[in-house]
Design a protein around this motif. Structure first.
Motif, short mmCIF file in Angstrom:
data_model
loop_
_atom_site.label_atom_id
_atom_site.label_comp_id
_atom_site.label_asym_id
_atom_site.label_seq_id
_atom_site.Cartn_x
_atom_site.Cartn_y
_atom_site.Cartn_z
N UNK A 268 -0.99 -7.15 2.92
CA UNK A 268 -0.24 -7.75 1.75
C UNK A 268 0.80 -6.74 1.51
N UNK A 269 2.20 -7.36 1.55
CA UNK A 269 3.44 -6.39 1.09
C UNK A 269 4.07 -7.12 -0.10
N UNK A 270 4.25 -6.21 -0.96
CA UNK A 270 4.84 -6.84 -2.29
C UNK A 270 6.39 -6.22 -2.32
N UNK A 271 7.46 -7.29 -2.74
CA UNK A 271 8.78 -6.70 -2.91
C UNK A 271 8.96 -7.01 -4.51
N UNK A 272 9.20 -5.85 -5.16
CA UNK A 272 9.58 -6.00 -6.73
C UNK A 272 10.40 -4.80 -7.07
N UNK A 275 10.56 -1.64 -4.81
CA UNK A 275 10.81 -1.50 -3.75
C UNK A 275 10.14 -2.48 -2.68
N UNK A 276 9.92 -2.37 -1.55
CA UNK A 276 8.95 -3.12 -0.66
C UNK A 276 7.85 -2.02 -0.24
N UNK A 277 6.60 -2.66 -0.56
CA UNK A 277 5.53 -1.77 -0.57
C UNK A 277 4.23 -2.31 -0.36
N UNK A 278 3.36 -1.56 0.07
CA UNK A 278 1.87 -2.09 0.27
C UNK A 278 1.04 -1.14 -0.34
N UNK C 276 2.65 2.69 -0.67
CA UNK C 276 3.58 3.20 0.58
C UNK C 276 4.91 2.15 0.52
N UNK C 277 6.15 2.63 0.24
CA UNK C 277 7.38 1.89 -0.26
C UNK C 277 8.67 2.42 0.46
N UNK C 278 9.39 1.29 0.45
CA UNK C 278 10.84 1.90 0.57
C UNK C 278 11.73 1.37 -0.33
N UNK D 256 8.03 -10.88 -5.11
CA UNK D 256 7.65 -11.49 -4.01
C UNK D 256 6.51 -11.10 -3.26
N UNK D 258 3.91 -10.97 0.27
CA UNK D 258 3.97 -11.70 1.54
C UNK D 258 2.35 -11.20 2.14
#
Lengths: 338, 338, 338, 338
Positions: A268-272, A275-278, C276-278, D256, D258
């Protein structure tokens, strides 16, 4: 082929995971006995495995003729004695890492095993059974990165603000013997069992001042020089903010291979707004859940007459030997020759 | 505000990049002169910058009153002498890293600058001007990861089968002074300018046996202990298969920050029979193309009266001092106290 | 070779970026004139480009004989008229996208250009000049993914709680004409200029109810069927939480290529309690900063006699044509044949 | 609590995986019977599960009173009949997806189940049991991305040059009913069971011309409009070069999420002359290996009186209904109202 009848000793957090695997998920294994001096642990076993014999005392447990293999998930200080007693009782032994914090003790176990060479003994360096590490090993072995000459490996735990491990520090052997032995074992395995020649170590207390009293640290780095110019750089930490972060990189003359560069919890990755993160694996349990199962499957299969796991008591001794040298190098501020 | 009139010295590959930046992309700069003893380099300058004065000789170049600032992209062995001569001629100086491979020489330059304190002198530790490193620095500075206590940093070049750098080795200062000084400078910057106390180093020749003759290696690791328990672990390599791979990680008590973990060339990813992948930056040119431009912009802006870059000759001296100690530690197999 | 003398029209946020590029970073260009009916914009130009002529009125600006090329960063409704007037005045024209929201108007411009065929006219589909998109295009062109048959592309903006674009909606042409035309142009370029046969579209208002009044939406999807079975799937959004997220994937018979799958701001990654994020690019400015510069360089170079950019008025017309069809398909709920 | 005694029907590749899970890895389950008309499959069962009753004929199998639950891994065309027969025999039923390619048949099964409401029936939409999808579902459910309004989901298989699925095409229901039903089910689940209102679809044959005969395609896209403006965009492919690539993205008003953006095989990354890369899951077996196990565990637990899985026959019917509509939309080139 008969099932391998297993008796587990020690039912703390990790012991329970082993017990569940042995009871339900290891083809060819039967969990027939459990042993713990702790009432609450025995109650747990009784509730979860109604058909399993429950023992309070290790000696009476060893007398249980229905047990083919002993599964030790006990304090490190007991490992050597318990392994030797089990061998004398004619049992195969799986034992959680490390074999011992004392090199002489390692040797005594090795000698005992030599006298019972038909019995299987394995120390649980669980990472060797992780699917990703296995893939890395096989890739290296088939030459995917040319000649491997360097390993960088880390074992970094999420910071525990309660500092459980500070209380555990006096008996843990210290950061290098508790954590880095995993990386040392991986490095030796991935580099083709080189001979260690010299180590150096450094470290610091970043957060847990309570460690100072027993000479321990919460962040440490080490360099291990093997023969033929092979090198390993280690990092161990108790203070990560993001989770349990175990990573290993093998560098070769034609490429490099890494395992676990991002300690992602899942796919799973989250964009919020962050930022973009896991998310990351919180502890080694989540990271190596499958590996503990595969480890048990591999050992049971080898006991049942299958392929040996390739993991020997000498490997376990070597990890301890290098771990001790790292601790000594840190304490003295000097390289330690091996 | 008047433009800063710049004269460039040395028009090799990197010199040409600097020249193009100064001629076309640095607001407030004018490239008015170029100097090289090499005919081909002067021809290139003439063709690309028709309005620029071309000099063969550094002394006559320094007599050019239209030059406000000298931009040195010359061999390291000339740096100190050329900087001092430029200061005497009343010019500001930008000079490619390193300041010098010799600590005494560093001191002479620092003394010369003290006598011309109104002039700006900067050694080009280009990574400090990279947008990602700048972001990392600012995040650390504003406390995003708590107290930073450790830096892990690497400078790894793609293997050059021709081994150009083997021929360059005798004058490069060796792996640590040529490559790791970048990481040393980054570590000091990111950790808030700590004082180095001790270093240790190890290394190997993975591929280029030709280095053995001059005592150099193609893969090296180093540990730098700073005060207050701050630590740096370095890695430098000449033998990467995938490209130029410069990475840095800053670890703090409340988080960790990395720069360049995947040395991706750009935003393209490919999914094909090789898996999911991205191309990597082949050399430091592609990786730090923007940083070279920002570096030039920053230095020109500071000369023109703007914000100082924060990068001092003492920083350059410290990088050399630690680099020399790493080399010595590698040669002796002992930690070196600073 | 003489410099191309450029006059810029419109000095809003994007216009200023263009002006700065043209003034300082485009070799071979000189910013000689600026035109805006807005006092504040003219003041800005005067302060930043002291040697540039400032015009209030477009007609008087066109009479400035020192201007070779006109750079239009003006409202879309003015594009067609201004381009035609510039052509009549004998000027080359760069114009921000889109050419026009009206197909007939596109045709009039194309006819006008036919009468002044020696002049260069380009509509700024900036993504074609982004280094990553350029790399993707070249990889596709040399067969890296076999025959490309499908493009998935999105233009997703970070949500603006102020809803600026809601006020802008009545004149923007709607989501598909404002955002998806970029993706349509990319898809045509990457697929080798196929002919569109049919489109379908759907969409919703996720947040900005104010759009309902003018029939617009804040999230929309579209399917464009090209000849030979080539397909494009579009997504456009005004409501992203994490930033500006433009992505494109080209799928071929031997692989797939993506651009911008993670809209990372730079090379920094953070490991902390959020995982872990960017960070992500906040707006298209940060994402396409370099591309705006390369676009200007490419157009100036082509005007100066260099390689054509390959971007024609027909491309711009086709993007508008497909964008209108998508809007119509959305409004009717039916596929629209082209 | 008594063990759930399971009988498996169909021992092809996927059936064997189910059988192994049920025999060895599902606490509370016992594999007591196996049924297949294929000699080779029965031989495999006999060799692997010596204590399991082997049946050739489904009717005699259903008469086996020791079977509590039937596990159907049989051709789709048999599903409805076999489920109904099992219900009549008083057995719980697990059945591989899809329930049926025919809506009327779905209804007959649902009616049969209504007459045997005390029995558990579940169609194996395995992805709902994948740890990552489960995490995504829970994150969405607890509001991590605000109100979810859009799902983008794909099921893309690695190209099989032998084109097995071309021969399978006439009975598979076509690309949308065979592959996209998974994504349809995920979308409904993740969006909170919205009502479908209209679908549109498009597609192409990229490689396998043999599909043309039966009206099928190897790459297809679909749009499903649900009520309240919720949307789903689907992609299905048989022609990926890199592996099995199942991805799903849920887009909400505050973020979002994924799942599976990079179909990485494991935690290994390789840096070599191909760049930085990871291997991909070759087939859905590797991708959903754990999910098949968790699915079996969940269904067995629910049969044994635990938590319902939440997956109903109505869900299965709805996936088929939308899949049929997508196929129809593709065939007609028109949106299909539901």
């Amino acid at each position: 082929m008969n099932a391998v009848r297993v008796g587990i000793v020690g039912l703390g957090r990790l012991g329970r995971r082993h017990a569940e695997n042995l009871a339900w998920r290891v083809p060819g294994a039967r969990l027939v006995a459990a042993c713990s001096p702790v009432q609450e642990e025995r109650d747990w076993a009784k509730a979860h495995f109604p058909e399993t014999a429950i023992h309070t005392d290790y000696e009476s447990f060893l007398n249980d003729a229905s047990v083919d293999a002993v599964w030790l998930v006990t304090p490190t200080s007991l490992h050597a004695t318990q392994i030797i007693a089990a061998l004398r009782a004619g049992k195969h032994v799986f034992c959680e890492k490390p074999l011992s914090l004392d090199l002489a003790e390692c040797d005594v176990v090795i000698e005992a095993h030599a006298r019972h060479a038909h019995l299987h003994v394995m120390i649980g360096f669980v990472r060797r059974f992780d699917a990703s590490y296995r893939d890395a090993f096989e890739s290296v072995a088939r030459g995917a990165i040319g000649r491997p000459f360097m390993v960088r490996s880390q074992t970094c735990d999420k910071n525990d603000p309660d500092g459980f491990f500070v209380r555990f520090a006096p008996t843990s052997g210290g950061l290098f013997l508790d954590c880095s032995v995993h990386d040392v074992d991986l490095a030796r395995w991935l580099l083709g069992n080189p001979r260690a020649k010299r180590v150096f170590a450094s470290g610091t207390i970043a957060i847990h001042e309570g460690l100072r009293e027993c000479g321990d640290i919460d962040n440490g780095v080490g360099v291990v020089e093997f023969d033929d110019g092979r090198l390993t750089v280690l990092y161990a930490s108790r203070t990560m903010a993001h989770g349990h972060d175990t990573q290993t990189e093998v560098i070769g003359t034609a490429g490099a291979l890494s395992v676990g560069r991002n300690p992602r919890l899942n796919r799973v990755e989250i964009a919020d707004e962050h930022g973009m993160r896991n998310a990351c694996t919180p502890t080694f349990f989540e990271r190596f859940e499958d590996a503990f199962l595969r480890e048990a499957q591999a050992f049971v299969a080898s006991v049942a007459g299958g392929t040996p796991t390739g993991l020997t008591l000498d490997d376990a001794r070597e990890a301890t030997r290098i771990g001790i040298a790292l601790r000594e190098a840190y304490a003295s501020g000097r390289p330690v020759d091996l």
